[in-house]
Design an enzyme around this catalytic site. Structure first.
Site, PDB file in Angstrom:
ATOM      1  N   ASP A 127       0.829  -1.212   0.000  1.00  0.00           N
ATOM      2  CA  ASP A 127       0.000   0.000   0.000  1.00  0.00           C
ATOM      3  C   ASP A 127       0.861   1.258   0.000  1.00  0.00           C
ATOM      4  O   ASP A 127       0.757   2.102   0.884  1.00  0.00           O
ATOM      5  CB  ASP A 127      -0.934  -0.022   1.204  1.00  0.00           C
ATOM      6  CG  ASP A 127      -1.907  -1.189   1.163  1.00  0.00           C
ATOM      7  OD1 ASP A 127      -3.094  -0.962   0.912  1.00  0.00           O
ATOM      8  OD2 ASP A 127      -1.450  -2.340   1.362  1.00  0.00           O
ATOM      9  N   TYR A 176      -1.712   3.843  -6.378  1.00  0.00           N
ATOM     10  CA  TYR A 176      -2.921   4.587  -6.042  1.00  0.00           C
ATOM     11  C   TYR A 176      -3.273   5.577  -7.162  1.00  0.00           C
ATOM     12  O   TYR A 176      -3.719   6.697  -6.918  1.00  0.00           O
ATOM     13  CB  TYR A 176      -2.770   5.320  -4.711  1.00  0.00           C
ATOM     14  CG  TYR A 176      -2.945   4.407  -3.521  1.00  0.00           C
ATOM     15  CD1 TYR A 176      -4.109   4.402  -2.784  1.00  0.00           C
ATOM     16  CD2 TYR A 176      -1.935   3.512  -3.152  1.00  0.00           C
ATOM     17  CE1 TYR A 176      -4.278   3.546  -1.695  1.00  0.00           C
ATOM     18  CE2 TYR A 176      -2.091   2.637  -2.084  1.00  0.00           C
ATOM     19  CZ  TYR A 176      -3.267   2.663  -1.370  1.00  0.00           C
ATOM     20  OH  TYR A 176      -3.429   1.806  -0.307  1.00  0.00           O
ATOM     21  N   ASN A 208      -6.750  -3.840  -4.591  1.00  0.00           N
ATOM     22  CA  ASN A 208      -7.983  -3.271  -5.125  1.00  0.00           C
ATOM     23  C   ASN A 208      -7.748  -2.002  -5.926  1.00  0.00           C
ATOM     24  O   ASN A 208      -8.494  -1.697  -6.865  1.00  0.00           O
ATOM     25  CB  ASN A 208      -8.985  -3.004  -3.993  1.00  0.00           C
ATOM     26  CG  ASN A 208      -8.396  -2.146  -2.885  1.00  0.00           C
ATOM     27  OD1 ASN A 208      -7.386  -2.523  -2.277  1.00  0.00           O
ATOM     28  ND2 ASN A 208      -9.016  -1.011  -2.590  1.00  0.00           N
ATOM     29  N   HIS A 256      -3.293  -9.686  -1.107  1.00  0.00           N
ATOM     30  CA  HIS A 256      -3.611  -8.338  -0.636  1.00  0.00           C
ATOM     31  C   HIS A 256      -4.514  -8.293   0.595  1.00  0.00           C
ATOM     32  O   HIS A 256      -4.217  -7.613   1.570  1.00  0.00           O
ATOM     33  CB  HIS A 256      -4.242  -7.519  -1.764  1.00  0.00           C
ATOM     34  CG  HIS A 256      -4.390  -6.075  -1.430  1.00  0.00           C
ATOM     35  ND1 HIS A 256      -3.306  -5.274  -1.101  1.00  0.00           N
ATOM     36  CD2 HIS A 256      -5.489  -5.260  -1.363  1.00  0.00           C
ATOM     37  CE1 HIS A 256      -3.723  -4.045  -0.857  1.00  0.00           C
ATOM     38  NE2 HIS A 256      -5.050  -4.009  -0.999  1.00  0.00           N
ATOM     39  N   HIS A 297     -11.891  -3.177   6.955  1.00  0.00           N
ATOM     40  CA  HIS A 297     -11.914  -4.315   6.022  1.00  0.00           C
ATOM     41  C   HIS A 297     -12.173  -5.659   6.700  1.00  0.00           C
ATOM     42  O   HIS A 297     -11.616  -6.687   6.311  1.00  0.00           O
ATOM     43  CB  HIS A 297     -10.596  -4.381   5.232  1.00  0.00           C
ATOM     44  CG  HIS A 297     -10.301  -3.129   4.456  1.00  0.00           C
ATOM     45  ND1 HIS A 297     -11.159  -2.648   3.494  1.00  0.00           N
ATOM     46  CD2 HIS A 297      -9.251  -2.256   4.517  1.00  0.00           C
ATOM     47  CE1 HIS A 297     -10.649  -1.523   2.981  1.00  0.00           C
ATOM     48  NE2 HIS A 297      -9.512  -1.261   3.592  1.00  0.00           N
ATOM     49  N   HIS A 301      -3.686  -4.030   2.398  1.00  0.00           N
ATOM     50  CA  HIS A 301      -5.088  -3.589   2.407  1.00  0.00           C
ATOM     51  C   HIS A 301      -5.463  -2.782   3.648  1.00  0.00           C
ATOM     52  O   HIS A 301      -5.986  -1.677   3.533  1.00  0.00           O
ATOM     53  CB  HIS A 301      -6.009  -4.801   2.254  1.00  0.00           C
ATOM     54  CG  HIS A 301      -7.379  -4.470   1.757  1.00  0.00           C
ATOM     55  ND1 HIS A 301      -7.625  -3.515   0.788  1.00  0.00           N
ATOM     56  CD2 HIS A 301      -8.610  -4.973   2.090  1.00  0.00           C
ATOM     57  CE1 HIS A 301      -8.922  -3.446   0.545  1.00  0.00           C
ATOM     58  NE2 HIS A 301      -9.540  -4.308   1.318  1.00  0.00           N
ATOM     59  N   VAL A 302      -5.231  -3.337   4.834  1.00  0.00           N
ATOM     60  CA  VAL A 302      -5.457  -2.582   6.071  1.00  0.00           C
ATOM     61  C   VAL A 302      -4.247  -1.683   6.291  1.00  0.00           C
ATOM     62  O   VAL A 302      -3.111  -2.166   6.342  1.00  0.00           O
ATOM     63  CB  VAL A 302      -5.662  -3.522   7.274  1.00  0.00           C
ATOM     64  CG1 VAL A 302      -5.766  -2.720   8.565  1.00  0.00           C
ATOM     65  CG2 VAL A 302      -6.900  -4.371   7.066  1.00  0.00           C
TER      66      VAL A 302
END
Length: 438
Positions: free
Chosen positions: A149, A179, A209, A292, A302, A329-330
């Protein structure tokens, strides 16, 4: 007098309680940082940009770069001395369109065979600056840098600066790279941002995502990601760039896709079974997995998003004796005990959520209280991890918080591989039934 004494005692107790709380949680998290701005620079249309490298099968490396000149050739000259190129690798190119955006020419060239633990100097397309890379060692010890991330903020830059100080051989990234989120020029700026590191050490990534970027009936999902970040899926027998595996210095690493089909009988599920059946724990005693969306997550963010994938694939990982699972993800950090089926299990993998690379969405600060029994360490701070595989049985994991602009080692643990444990003894029949079954 007695009243004054009681008041003094109460005040003293209050000070002591406050001091004890402060001692437990005396870290004050820094404020968010703004998205980085990248000023436009005049460059030759054939100048290589966004250069990054990745492992591409045994003793080979893939070099990827972008040019604005559509006629630029896709070859790489390389050698072991600066300015002296004894070898030439021919490659391929691609490009894509996204609404009104048209990408540059994206080049992918595999070079090799390469010697292990060796510095090579290379040039892309016959012109532009000279780059250098270092190949990973052929055997232990080996160190991986791990951060997910990332994004493109001031904290991203801080994380990358800290990783650059680490003596690592391979970077592992469990999803959410640029991103860009539909703004395709941000893929270009991300490539420029990571080039100083990604052109020197291989970056092995999987999708998150934020890589989907699909527009129904107009743009397929992952078109930008797949065009720009080609991984060794073909070399590992996969039909999709969204899941693959590679081996390096005694480690078999599996990169899975949280956002492609994972149900039983899906291509990814069948590929995973086939890949696990080929793992030789004598050659690669360490078995690690990245994807992920976390399966074990005590953060409020999440929750339960990984439950479906977990139900299908966790039995495969458990039967195969996976040592470590890295997720993102988190936007925080968390490390578990060895776990399986929702609870502690000495024969399951350690799960590490490390979605704290510096993204623009900020940190996920709220956790479940009390913490689950399987959660060992959790903190909402930006940072990165370092995984030092010392030998076939022992590894040191450390997580380094970005404390302002200084990396602070905040969590560390020694890990033992399951390869020689009682866990894998007698499990061969169980594994055979799972991997060979329907």
């Amino acid at each position: 007098m007695e009243k004054c004494g009681r008041l003094l005692l109460l005040l003293t107790l209050s000070v002591l309680i406050f001091a004890s709380v402060a001692a437990v949680d005396d870290y004050i998290r820094p404020k968010p940082r703004q998205t980085l701005q990248f000023p436009w620079k005049q460059k030759s249309s054939s100048q290589p940009e966004q250069v990054h490298i990745s492992l591409a099968g045994d003793k080979h490396m893939r070099v990827t770069w972008v040019t604005n000149d559509k006629s630029s050739p896709s070859f790489v000259e390389y050698g072991t001395s600066p300015g002296k190129y004894s070898y030439l690798g021919q490659g391929e190119s691609t490009s894509y369109s996204y609404i009104f955006y048209k990408s540059g020419k994206i080049h992918h060239t595999v070079i090799g065979p390469l010697e292990a633990d060796t510095v090579y100097y290379y040039r892309c397309g016959g012109e532009g600056p000279e780059f250098h890379l270092k190949t990973p060692p052929a055997q232990f010890p080996i160190t991986f840098a791990v951060a997910g991330d990332l994004g493109q903020t001031g904290w991203t830059k801080s994380t990358l600066d800290h990783i650059d100080q680490c003596k690592y051989a391979v970077h592992l990234l469990p999803g959410d790279l640029s991103y860009a989120d539909y703004m395709q020029h941000k893929w270009d700026s991300f490539g420029d941002l990571v080039q100083p590191l990604a052109s020197v050490r291989p970056w092995m990534v999987t999708q998150g995502n934020h890589e989907k970027e699909s527009i129904p009936f107009i743009v397929d999902e992952f078109v930008s990601y797949n065009s720009r970040w080609k991984m060794p899926y073909e070399e590992s027998g996969s039909s999709s760039n969204l899941y693959y595996s590679f081996e390096v210095a005694g480690v078999h690493a599996i990169m899975l896709g949280s956002y492609t089909d994972y149900e039983r009988y899906s291509d990814q599920y069948n590929w995973l079974k086939a890949d696990l059946s080929k793992v030789d724990r004598e050659r690669t005693p360490w078995l690690i997995v990245l994807f992920h969306v976390p399966w074990y997550n005590s953060n409020d963010a999440h929750q339960h998003e990984g439950d479906g994938m977990m139900a299908e694939m966790e039995p495969l990982l458990y039967a195969s004796g996976v040592d470590l699972v890295f997720t993102g993800h988190v936007h925080a950090y968390e490390r578990t005990k060895r776990v399986n089926n929702g609870k502690s299990d000495p024969c399951g993998p350690v799960h590490i959520t490390i979605g704290d690379g510096g993204n623009r969405e900020g940190l996920a600060r709220n956790y479940k209280d009390p913490a689950p029994e399987w959660s060992v360490f959790r903190e909402a701070s930006f940072g990165h991890g370092e995984l030092q595989m010392v030998n076939s049985t022992h590894a040191l994991w450390t997580w380094h918080r970005n404390d302002d602009d200084e990396p602070k080692r905040s969590d560390e643990v020694w890990l033992n591989s399951l390869v020689n444990s009682e866990c894998l003894k007698g499990r061969h029949e169980e594994l055979r039934k799972i991997l060979m079954g329907p």
